[in-house]
Design an enzyme around this catalytic site. Structure first.
Site, PDB file in Angstrom:
ATOM      1  N   TRP A  22      -0.503 -38.757 -33.312  1.00 11.74           N
ATOM      2  CA  TRP A  22       0.755 -39.111 -33.975  1.00 11.74           C
ATOM      3  C   TRP A  22       1.009 -40.619 -33.931  1.00 11.74           C
ATOM      4  O   TRP A  22       0.854 -41.248 -32.882  1.00 11.74           O
ATOM      5  CB  TRP A  22       1.905 -38.375 -33.284  1.00 11.74           C
ATOM      6  N   SER A  82      -4.653 -35.041 -29.518  1.00 13.87           N
ATOM      7  CA  SER A  82      -3.212 -34.807 -29.545  1.00 13.87           C
ATOM      8  C   SER A  82      -2.817 -34.096 -30.848  1.00 13.87           C
ATOM      9  O   SER A  82      -3.291 -32.994 -31.108  1.00 13.87           O
ATOM     10  CB  SER A  82      -2.477 -36.140 -29.351  1.00 13.87           C
ATOM     11  N   LEU A  83      -1.982 -34.697 -31.691  1.00 19.00           N
ATOM     12  CA  LEU A  83      -1.647 -34.081 -32.974  1.00 19.00           C
ATOM     13  C   LEU A  83      -2.905 -33.788 -33.781  1.00 19.00           C
ATOM     14  O   LEU A  83      -3.017 -32.739 -34.432  1.00 19.00           O
ATOM     15  CB  LEU A  83      -0.714 -35.002 -33.770  1.00 19.00           C
ATOM     16  N   PHE A 143       6.726 -44.006 -27.287  1.00 24.66           N
ATOM     17  CA  PHE A 143       5.815 -42.868 -27.297  1.00 24.66           C
ATOM     18  C   PHE A 143       4.406 -43.302 -26.894  1.00 24.66           C
ATOM     19  O   PHE A 143       3.716 -42.606 -26.138  1.00 24.66           O
ATOM     20  CB  PHE A 143       5.802 -42.229 -28.687  1.00 24.66           C
ATOM     21  N   LEU A 144       3.977 -44.457 -27.378  1.00 28.00           N
ATOM     22  CA  LEU A 144       2.649 -44.965 -27.031  1.00 28.00           C
ATOM     23  C   LEU A 144       2.552 -45.266 -25.545  1.00 28.00           C
ATOM     24  O   LEU A 144       1.530 -44.994 -24.908  1.00 28.00           O
ATOM     25  CB  LEU A 144       2.331 -46.220 -27.845  1.00 28.00           C
ATOM     26  N   ALA A 145       3.620 -45.835 -24.977  1.00 24.93           N
ATOM     27  CA  ALA A 145       3.612 -46.163 -23.549  1.00 24.93           C
ATOM     28  C   ALA A 145       3.465 -44.911 -22.698  1.00 24.93           C
ATOM     29  O   ALA A 145       2.797 -44.927 -21.654  1.00 24.93           O
ATOM     30  CB  ALA A 145       4.882 -46.915 -23.182  1.00 24.93           C
ATOM     31  N   LEU A 146       4.067 -43.803 -23.126  1.00 27.06           N
ATOM     32  CA  LEU A 146       3.965 -42.545 -22.383  1.00 27.06           C
ATOM     33  C   LEU A 146       2.521 -42.058 -22.296  1.00 27.06           C
ATOM     34  O   LEU A 146       2.154 -41.348 -21.366  1.00 27.06           O
ATOM     35  CB  LEU A 146       4.818 -41.464 -23.057  1.00 27.06           C
ATOM     36  N   GLN A 147       1.704 -42.437 -23.264  1.00 21.80           N
ATOM     37  CA  GLN A 147       0.349 -41.905 -23.342  1.00 21.80           C
ATOM     38  C   GLN A 147      -0.589 -42.494 -22.296  1.00 21.80           C
ATOM     39  O   GLN A 147      -1.644 -41.919 -22.020  1.00 21.80           O
ATOM     40  CB  GLN A 147      -0.210 -42.136 -24.748  1.00 21.80           C
ATOM     41  N   ASP A 207      -2.181 -36.863 -17.479  1.00 23.20           N
ATOM     42  CA  ASP A 207      -1.486 -36.765 -18.766  1.00 23.20           C
ATOM     43  C   ASP A 207      -0.043 -36.296 -18.575  1.00 23.20           C
ATOM     44  O   ASP A 207       0.202 -35.220 -18.028  1.00 23.20           O
ATOM     45  CB  ASP A 207      -2.241 -35.787 -19.673  1.00 23.20           C
ATOM     46  N   HIS A 235      -3.331 -39.563 -21.232  1.00 17.62           N
ATOM     47  CA  HIS A 235      -3.320 -38.939 -22.554  1.00 17.62           C
ATOM     48  C   HIS A 235      -4.339 -39.548 -23.521  1.00 17.62           C
ATOM     49  O   HIS A 235      -4.574 -38.987 -24.587  1.00 17.62           O
ATOM     50  CB  HIS A 235      -1.909 -39.036 -23.153  1.00 17.62           C
TER      51      HIS A 235
END
Length: 261
Positions: A22, A82-83, A143-147, A207, A235
């Site tokens: 995503w 992922s997506l 969102f990218l940082a969470l990965q 993850d 992730h």
């Protein structure tokens, strides 16, 4: 008719189609491109609405899978992150006789948490959808940082992901909204239990988006699939640990696919 960005390498003898996650685009695979080249003919794809495939509007999972399949070589390995794992899974389910094998990376057949299913809390995904309309850029960066959280190279990996996003045109808010809706609502748990082609699931121990608790659950529900845990990855394992990651791909291709099931 819109054109899908699809780039094919000249090296390797076995086709491997790579589908990104995503908010991103096919540039995310550059970190493993040279490592894969001796083993695979790589197909780098920007999913409809993402990166250089800008002319597409929002698409549901089935339509996205159908559009990607129109460009695809037969008898390829399909890898989705992922997506992209949901898209690759949908393609494998719809075309089992023309797909050599499926590899999902840091992906889940159902991303939303339920009482008996580990995942992302639905309210978190709702919050991302809401924040997209208010602060598009910051929400994508969050969102990218969470990965990458938890890995030794988290900051470096997050910067790389951000550079991938900025290197190509950004998806529209509408495309991103529908992507989050797919993550929140799609459920391929039961269909994938019937998948009869070679199937490898790769996970990162750290993850924060796809809990490792699902590994044992799916090992039991999908006994024909094979799981692999990368203990120091989160992730985006192909970015933080590219050599280990490519080793898993080549082992799977030689053991499961070339030698038969």
């Amino acid at each position: 008719m819109a054109d899908l960005f699809w780039q094919t390498s000249d090296e390797g003898s076995r086709d491997l189609v790579l589908l990104h996650g995503w908010g991103l685009n096919a540039e995310v695979w550059r970190s493993i491109e040279m490592r894969c080249a001796p083993h695979f003919r790589l197909h780098l794809v920007d999913l409809p609405g993402y990166g250089r495939s800008q002319k597409y509007g929002p698409m549901n999972l089935a339509d996205m899978a159908d559009e990607v399949w129109r460009y695809a070589p037969e008898n390829a390995l399909w890898l989705g992150w992922s997506l992209g794992g949901l898209v690759a899974s949908r393609i494998a389910l719809d075309h089992q006789d023309k797909v050599a094998g499926l590899i999902t990376v840091a992906s889940s057949p159902h991303f939303s948490a339920e009482s008996d299913w580990p995942g992302i809390k639905p309210e978190v995904l709702h919050d991302f959808e809401h924040q997209l309309s208010k602060d598009f850029q910051r929400t994508v960066e969050r969102f990218l940082a969470l990965q990458t959280l938890g890995t030794d190279s988290a900051r470096q990996d997050a910067r790389l992901l951000k550079s991938v996003v900025l290197a190509q045109p950004m998806p529209s808010v509408e495309v991103l909204h529908v992507g989050l809706e797919i993550l929140r609502t799609e459920d391929l748990r039961q269909p994938l239990a019937e998948l009869a082609i070679p199937f490898l699931r790769i996970y990162g121990y750290l993850d924060g988006l796809v809990p490792r608790k699902i590994i044992n659950i799916l090992d039991e529900k999908w006994p024909r699939s094979v799981s692999a845990m990368m203990r120091h990855a989160a992730h985006a394992p192909f970015i933080s640990h590219p050599d280990e990651f490519v080793g898993l791909l080549t082992e799977f291709a030689s053991r499961e696919v070339l030698q038969g099931r």
